[in-house]
Design a protein around this motif. Structure first.
Motif, short mmCIF file in Angstrom:
data_model
loop_
_atom_site.label_atom_id
_atom_site.label_comp_id
_atom_site.label_asym_id
_atom_site.label_seq_id
_atom_site.Cartn_x
_atom_site.Cartn_y
_atom_site.Cartn_z
N ALA B 107 0.85 -1.21 0.00
CA ALA B 107 0.00 0.00 0.00
C ALA B 107 0.87 1.25 0.00
CB ALA B 107 -0.94 0.00 1.21
N PHE B 111 0.35 3.58 -3.33
CA PHE B 111 -0.33 4.87 -3.21
C PHE B 111 0.62 6.05 -3.00
CE2 PHE B 111 -3.50 1.68 -2.29
CZ PHE B 111 -4.61 2.15 -2.99
N ALA B 115 2.00 5.24 -7.70
CA ALA B 115 0.87 5.88 -8.39
C ALA B 115 1.17 7.33 -8.79
CB ALA B 115 -0.39 5.81 -7.53
N GLY B 124 2.92 11.32 -2.98
CA GLY B 124 1.57 10.97 -2.59
C GLY B 124 0.83 12.10 -1.89
N ARG B 134 -8.69 8.92 -2.83
CA ARG B 134 -7.88 7.76 -3.24
C ARG B 134 -6.72 7.55 -2.29
NH1 ARG B 134 -11.14 4.98 -6.57
NH2 ARG B 134 -11.84 6.23 -8.33
N VAL B 135 -6.03 8.65 -1.96
CA VAL B 135 -4.89 8.53 -1.06
C VAL B 135 -5.36 8.12 0.33
CG1 VAL B 135 -2.96 9.74 0.03
CG2 VAL B 135 -3.48 10.14 -2.39
N GLY B 138 -5.93 4.54 0.34
CA GLY B 138 -4.64 3.85 0.39
C GLY B 138 -4.10 3.80 1.80
N ALA B 193 -9.86 0.33 -5.54
CA ALA B 193 -8.62 0.99 -5.98
C ALA B 193 -8.04 0.29 -7.20
CB ALA B 193 -7.60 1.02 -4.84
#
Lengths: 263, 430
Positions: B107, B111, B115, B124, B134-135, B138, B193
């Motif tokens: 993870a 993230f 990503a 991030g 989204r973060v 994560g 995700a």
């Protein structure tokens, strides 16, 4: 564009396992909040962004083990208002200080086919041996609660308060039966700096000193109880694990070895 | 003649410190060096003379990101030396602990580190300004993994509850069951995700390397006694020294591994998926089908992001099942009967196979230690990828080429602290 007035935070790495700086990323609930309150100026593990110094707060992980790093920490000190060392490597030389009493050239030959490619010092030393340090956070790894406390205190403009009391006190608070006295198992709790919340005793094992010595550590007083439950070489190794070159732990180790010679 | 140099003096968003130096002449990579300058710490040397019970605690300190992997490979190697059979119920708990580490480490990488490359953010945290939900999801997933390690291992980094023979203390059922809501929430978050990440723009790129992973019969592998490869290797761990070799190159304090035939090989998520995807449980299998991830696609290192997502989902699903089924075993550990000998251990760290070998004397003191971390094994593959990407990099503006080269390295979630035995990218144009 208005000037960003948030304090600049920098995270630096020397010889280490990355675990202490990971503690910051492990603050899952607080990370985005903390990151919003500062400008992250340098944190290679987390970002490509690099902002120029000076830095308001520098967190330093790791110990000094190469001539280049001995120079680099001086530069970091010059560009940092507050320099905080995080973890056993930065505060005491770490587990890799086990080399300090060994033959490093021989060690290099044991691990690397071409030791001549390496440029390393004979010792692994704490940051405070090289530059002034404003605050030390102990532990292998540091406790993320303590790290958050330090950062939020500094951001709020008040001095952080880190208690210097041995693991024993945490054990009593947690209501853990003493495993040294009641169960006759070796434990460094009486001489070890608290902060872990008596972790090992709560998991049914003796403390092996990963926070290093408490400020008033008295290994002389602990020598006899330890000798009653463990072989001298076992006690010597126990002191010589995560913070082997911390002064009080060196004393503890020598006492164990001396005790062995007397018998 | 056009010479281009890409120099990254300090690779960001990898664990540990290194640089990447690339020289491209007329579209061909003349030099690709992943420079690892992280200082060596000589673990294998100072393990000599230590008591075997100290080894899991000392080797954990090699890596703050994957300490569980170090503890598991160390324990199983020493158990091999002493002929200890760890009961299945304790092996199950070890898998649960390992699930926690995979979830946490994967993870973090997906993230916070990987990503942002696909979406064009420096990190991030900056990504969270645009993709906050989204973060946050994560971080929820990451925390669920950390909670497992915390409860079962004592703490997230350098757990203290692992010992040769098993554990120091067994968790009560209610301690583990309390984790279920977080684990189930994380499993849902990971499923969502994956659908999001599957829409990222993955550059077309394939590698044709021998893929190697631990074989653990009946399971997607964590800890095993054999290794298998996509080119037909099926070996017991004691054949490791005859099958793989490490060599030292001047630009790296990390040793580079290869097969004894001189070939580059690769371990990690792509290898595990290629060799063992049929062992995935229903939930991750359904996710694989929904995003259409084939083993061929998984061989694209840029798609390792998706493989990590599938593995995270798998670990979350297995963790839920293990917690639900947990009954406290009768004893926390098997007491090893010390004898002189040699033992081999291997387990799947999030970034690949971690091999340990120890020779022990009749008092249980270590005489010799060999540790081969995953990143040492993958360094050659990383440098190979850059070589193969060179014509593409040569066509790009410098800034973009530098990003792409860094991303190619981050595909492997390298851990330099472990390997130190990492990347500074310099592109110089004449």
């Amino acid at each position: 564009m208005t000037e960003d007035r948030r304090p600049k935070l920098a995270v630096w790495k020397f010889a280490s396992c990355d675990g202490c700086q990971l503690s910051l990323l492990d603050c899952e609930d607080e990370l985005l909040m903390v990151a919003g309150a500062v400008q992250i100026a340098q944190f290679t593990e987390a970002t490509r962004t690099v902002l120029p110094g000076p830095y308001d707060i520098s967190l330093v992980e790791g110990s000094i083990t190469t001539p280049h790093d001995a120079e680099r920490i001086r530069e970091i000190r010059r560009s940092s208002k507050l320099l905080i060392t995080i973890g056993a490597c930065a505060t005491a030389g770490g587990v890799q200080a086990l080399r300090n009493t060994a033959d490093v050239a021989e060690m290099a030959r044991a691990v690397y086919p071409h030791p001549e490619y390496l440029d390393v010092l004979a010792t692994s030393t704490p940051i405070a041996d090289h530059v002034d340090v404003d605050l030390e956070l102990r532990g292998c790894p540091i406790d993320k609660g303590q790290l958050l406390h330090v950062l939020t205190s500094l951001l709020a403009g008040r001095p952080p308060q880190i208690r210097d009391e041995p693991v024993c006190v945490s054990c009593k608070r947690a209501g853990v039966t003493c495993i040294l006295v009641a169960e006759g198992r070796a434990c460094l709790g009486p001489v070890t700096h608290g902060g872990c919340g008596a972790l090992c005793p709560r998991y049914d094992r003796g403390c092996f000193g990963c926070y290093g010595p408490a400020g008033d550590a008295n290994p002389e007083a602990l020598a006899r109880p330890l000798a009653a439950v463990a072989q001298p070489e076992q006690v010597a190794r126990l002191y010589s694990t995560i913070n082997p070159r911390a002064e009080a732990f060196e004393r503890g180790r020598r006492l164990a070895v001396l005790g062995q010679e007397e018998t | 003649m056009t010479t281009q140099k890409i120099d990254v003096s300090a690779l960001a968003r990898v664990e540990g410190e290194g640089g990447l130096h690339i020289t491209i002449v007329d579209g061909v990579a003349e030099k690709v060096e992943m420079e690892i300058f992280e200082p060596p710490r000589f673990f294998e040397a100072f393990l000599r003379g230590r008591h075997f019970m100290e080894v899991p605690d000392i080797t954990a300190r090699i890596c703050g990101i994957c300490p569980v992997a170090y503890q598991m490979s160390a324990c199983t190697a020493l158990e091999d030396a002493f002929g200890v059979e760890v009961p299945e119920e304790l092996q199950g708990l070890r898998r649960l602990l390992y699930c926690g580490e995979w979830i946490e480490s994967h993870a973090l990488h997906m993230f916070m580190l990987h990503a942002p490359d696909f979406l064009g953010f420096p990190d991030g945290i900056a990504m969270a300004e645009v993709h906050r939900d989204r973060v946050a999801a994560g971080l929820t997933i990451k925390k669920a993994g950390n909670r497992i390690v915390q409860v079962l291992g004592g703490r997230e980094i350098h757990p203290i509850n692992v010992r040769v023979g098993g554990f120091y203390r067994l968790p009560r059922r209610e301690e583990l069951v309390a984790l279920l809501p977080e684990l189930e929430q994380a499993r849902d978050a990971m499923r969502a995700a994956l659908v999001w990440m599957a829409e990222f723009d993955f550059p077309e790129f394939t590698q044709d390397l021998e893929l190697v992973a631990v074989h653990e019969p009946g399971h997607y592998p964590f800890i095993g006694r054999r290794l298998r490869s996509t080119r037909g290797k099926d070996i017991a761990l004691d054949a490791w020294p005859d099958t793989f070799a490490e060599e030292q190159v001047r630009h790296s304090t990390a040793l580079h591994a290869r097969t004894t035939d001189g070939d580059t090989y690769l371990c990690g998520p792509a290898a595990r998926f290629a060799l063992h995807h049929t062992e995935l449980s229903e939930v991750p299998r359904a996710a694989v089908a929904s995003i259409g991830l084939t083993p061929e696609q998984a061989a694209n290192p840029f798609r390792s992001l998706l493989v990590r997502g599938v593995e995270t989902l798998s670990a979350l699903d297995e963790a839920c099942a293990r917690v639900e089924a947990y009954r406290r075993p009768s004893a926390p550990f098997v007491e090893p009967q010390v004898r002189a000998g040699e033992g081999h251990g291997a387990s799947e760290a999030p970034r690949g196979t971690l091999y340990h070998r120890y020779r022990v004397d009749d008092e249980g003191l270590i005489e010799e230690a060999t540790i081969v971390p995953p990143t040492s094994q993958n360094l050659r593959a990383m440098e190979d990828d850059i070589r193969k990407l060179a014509p593409m990099l040569a066509e790009m503006p410098l800034v973009e080429a530098t990003h792409r080269a860094e991303q190619a390295i981050r595909n492997y979630d390298p851990c330099i602290s472990c390997a130190t035995h990492f990347v500074d990218l310099r592109i110089e144009r004449s």
